[in-house]
Scaffold this active site. Structure first.
Site, PDB file in Angstrom:
ATOM      1  N   ASP A 201       0.866  -1.194   0.000  1.00  0.00           N
ATOM      2  CA  ASP A 201       0.000   0.000   0.000  1.00  0.00           C
ATOM      3  C   ASP A 201       0.895   1.234   0.000  1.00  0.00           C
ATOM      4  OD1 ASP A 201      -2.186   1.961   0.697  1.00  0.00           O
ATOM      5  OD2 ASP A 201      -3.332   0.124   0.961  1.00  0.00           O
ATOM      6  N   GLY A 229       4.597   1.624  -1.843  1.00  0.00           N
ATOM      7  CA  GLY A 229       4.885   2.220  -3.139  1.00  0.00           C
ATOM      8  C   GLY A 229       3.608   2.701  -3.792  1.00  0.00           C
ATOM      9  N   ASP A 230       3.717   2.869  -5.113  1.00  0.00           N
ATOM     10  CA  ASP A 230       2.596   3.401  -5.893  1.00  0.00           C
ATOM     11  C   ASP A 230       2.232   2.337  -6.927  1.00  0.00           C
ATOM     12  OD1 ASP A 230       0.958   4.708  -7.666  1.00  0.00           O
ATOM     13  OD2 ASP A 230       2.207   6.507  -7.807  1.00  0.00           O
ATOM     14  N   PHE A 231       0.995   1.804  -6.843  1.00  0.00           N
ATOM     15  CA  PHE A 231       0.670   0.701  -7.768  1.00  0.00           C
ATOM     16  C   PHE A 231       0.568   1.152  -9.224  1.00  0.00           C
ATOM     17  CE2 PHE A 231      -3.714   0.759  -5.419  1.00  0.00           C
ATOM     18  CZ  PHE A 231      -4.190   1.846  -6.146  1.00  0.00           C
ATOM     19  N   HIS A 249     -12.558  -0.721  -8.432  1.00  0.00           N
ATOM     20  CA  HIS A 249     -13.744   0.155  -8.470  1.00  0.00           C
ATOM     21  C   HIS A 249     -13.408   1.613  -8.121  1.00  0.00           C
ATOM     22  CE1 HIS A 249     -15.403   0.063  -4.015  1.00  0.00           C
ATOM     23  NE2 HIS A 249     -14.147   0.393  -4.051  1.00  0.00           N
TER      24      HIS A 249
HETATM   25  C1  LIG Z   1     -10.794   1.437  -0.903  1.00  0.00           C
HETATM   26  S1  LIG Z   1      -9.289   1.100  -0.091  1.00  0.00           S
HETATM   27  C2  LIG Z   1      -9.289  -0.668  -0.101  1.00  0.00           C
HETATM   28  C3  LIG Z   1      -8.509  -1.241   1.018  1.00  0.00           C
HETATM   29  C4  LIG Z   1      -8.498  -2.751   1.168  1.00  0.00           C
HETATM   30  N1  LIG Z   1      -8.115  -3.439  -0.054  1.00  0.00           N
HETATM   31  C5  LIG Z   1      -9.845  -3.253   1.667  1.00  0.00           C
HETATM   32  O1  LIG Z   1     -10.526  -3.948   0.951  1.00  0.00           O
HETATM   33  O2  LIG Z   1     -10.204  -2.903   2.790  1.00  0.00           O
HETATM   34  C6  LIG Z   1      -8.112   1.523  -1.331  1.00  0.00           C
HETATM   35  C7  LIG Z   1      -6.680   1.325  -0.915  1.00  0.00           C
HETATM   36  O3  LIG Z   1      -5.828   1.642  -2.019  1.00  0.00           O
HETATM   37  C8  LIG Z   1      -4.688   2.305  -1.522  1.00  0.00           C
HETATM   38  N2  LIG Z   1      -4.095   3.121  -2.592  1.00  0.00           N
HETATM   39  C9  LIG Z   1      -4.624   4.210  -3.179  1.00  0.00           C
HETATM   40  N3  LIG Z   1      -3.773   4.676  -4.119  1.00  0.00           N
HETATM   41  C10 LIG Z   1      -2.680   3.872  -4.103  1.00  0.00           C
HETATM   42  C11 LIG Z   1      -1.469   3.843  -4.857  1.00  0.00           C
HETATM   43  N4  LIG Z   1      -1.250   4.747  -5.825  1.00  0.00           N
HETATM   44  N5  LIG Z   1      -0.580   2.858  -4.612  1.00  0.00           N
HETATM   45  C12 LIG Z   1      -0.819   1.936  -3.647  1.00  0.00           C
HETATM   46  N6  LIG Z   1      -1.968   1.902  -2.898  1.00  0.00           N
HETATM   47  C13 LIG Z   1      -2.882   2.871  -3.137  1.00  0.00           C
HETATM   48  C14 LIG Z   1      -5.256   3.154  -0.402  1.00  0.00           C
HETATM   49  O4  LIG Z   1      -4.245   3.586   0.476  1.00  0.00           O
HETATM   50  C15 LIG Z   1      -6.255   2.206   0.244  1.00  0.00           C
HETATM   51  O5  LIG Z   1      -5.662   1.432   1.261  1.00  0.00           O
END
Ligand SMILES: C[S@@+](CC[C@H](N)C(=O)[O-])C[C@H]1O[C@@H](n2cnc3c(N)ncnc32)[C@H](O)[C@@H]1O
Length: 339
Positions: A201, A229-231, A249
């Protein structure tokens, strides 16, 4: 005999549905369910404990009881009932954090701009708050913390259902991409005792993950690593499966293709991508996913997808939709392999 409901009555209930949301929010905020754990109390007694105006609180509780949340007895005491139990902070399937987050003023005002979203095809959240939701949350760490806690709380049932629905036991290593505090990953690792996992994350979220305790619990900690990191740039390499729950989503097709493409490049040669999201049902029938879809429109300008939309999205990222696996929750697992 139950009289047939008039269309007007049914419509009025829907028009005023936001009154119900605010009532539940206030009950959650005041912590009323928590003070009733020891036994029933009058509105005066509850008001003293939670710091509220007793006559107003009595009316709020009467309205909530009429909706099946709390129950009054003939002595004027309010009891916890089945629905009210879910507002306890210590309930294993507590929805208190979720209520606090969903009806919080920043979400409330974003939903107030739904009309703007529908007229313009853009995010209501950004219109109201001046920034997209995730960057805005980074600027408001207390809201981000609340959001992560609420995701974890609604995830309890969902995550158990996801772990049960898929044969993770055949794999050696999985990555939970955007796995927040690691509740899903810990649930899966607990169910499959040889499996190893990586929680991936953003850096500030991974920092909080250790504190929330899911991945540091003794039965999973030795099998769980973290990576930040950044996905959109890359995801950890070499795993058998890339699980993404409530990630696809969040983003438009172009951004999803980047994340999915990064997963495809990173995964083992026979690896797979497991998208865990609502798969929108065809036709008119009620589907929680159709409402969550509007929440995505308001908050992020994104969407829930149908099976065909997933198929198309995957193919644009070099993946092939293999099957959709229903879980015991409202979520499905959409499995894709290299196409
Ligand atoms: C809606 S939450 C879902 C969290 C988890 N998968 C769950 O089901 O409870 C979205 C997640 O994506 C992460 N996220 C958003 N942008 C991101 C990025 N560029 N790189 C990595 N993670 C990211 C957020 O920090 C958050 O934890």
């Amino acid at each position: 005999m139950r009289l047939p409901r008039r269309a007007n009555d049914a419509m009025l209930e829907r028009i005023a549905a936001y009154w119900q949301s605010q009532l539940v929010f206030v009950a959650a905020k005041l912590g009323i369910a928590d003070v009733l754990v020891e036994g029933p109390l009058t509105a005066d007694e509850i008001a003293t404990r939670v710091g509220a105006h007793a006559p107003y609180l009595n009316r709020v509780l009467r309205a909530l009881a009429s909706l099946g949340i709390f129950a009054a007895d003939p002595h004027g005491r309010f009891h916890l009932n089945r629905l009210a139990q879910t507002l306890r902070s210590d309930h294993p399937e507590s929805l208190r954090d979720f209520a606090l987050m969903l009806v919080d003023d920043y979400n409330w005002s974003a939903w107030g701009a739904l009309e703007h979203a529908v007229r313009t095809g853009s995010s209501a959240f950004e219109h109201v708050h001046g920034a997209p939701a995730f960057p805005w949350m980074q600027e408001h760490p207390e809201k981000e913390k609340m959001f992560s806690a609420s995701m974890a709380s609604i995830s309890v049932m969902e995550n158990a259902a996801v772990a049960r629905a898929y044969a993770f036991g055949k794999m050696q290593k999985i990555v939970d991409v955007g796995g927040a505090h690691g509740h899903l990953l810990a649930t899966i690792l607990r169910s499959y005792v040889r499996l190893r996992g990586v929680l991936f994350d953003q850096p500030q979220v991974i920092q909080e993950a250790a504190r929330s305790g899911f991945i540091t619990s003794p039965d999973v900690s030795a099998r769980c690593e973290t990576a930040s990191g950044d996905f959109f740039d890359s995801v950890p390499v070499g795993a058998d499966a890339y699980v993404m729950k409530y990630i696809v989503h969040d983003w438009d097709d172009a951004k999803c293709i980047r994340i999915l493409d990064n997963c495809r490049r990173a995964m083992a040669s026979d690896g797979r991508v497991l998208v865990v999201d609502h798969v929108v049902a065809p036709g008119n029938r009620f589907d929680w996913g159709k409402l969550v879809d509007i929440n995505m429109m308001v908050m992020l300008g994104s969407k829930e997808r149908t099976k065909d939309e997933f198929r198309q999205l995957f193919s644009l990222a070099g993946l092939r939709l293999k099957r959709v696996i229903r879980t015991a929750s409202a979520l499905s697992i959409v499995e894709a392999v290299a196409g």
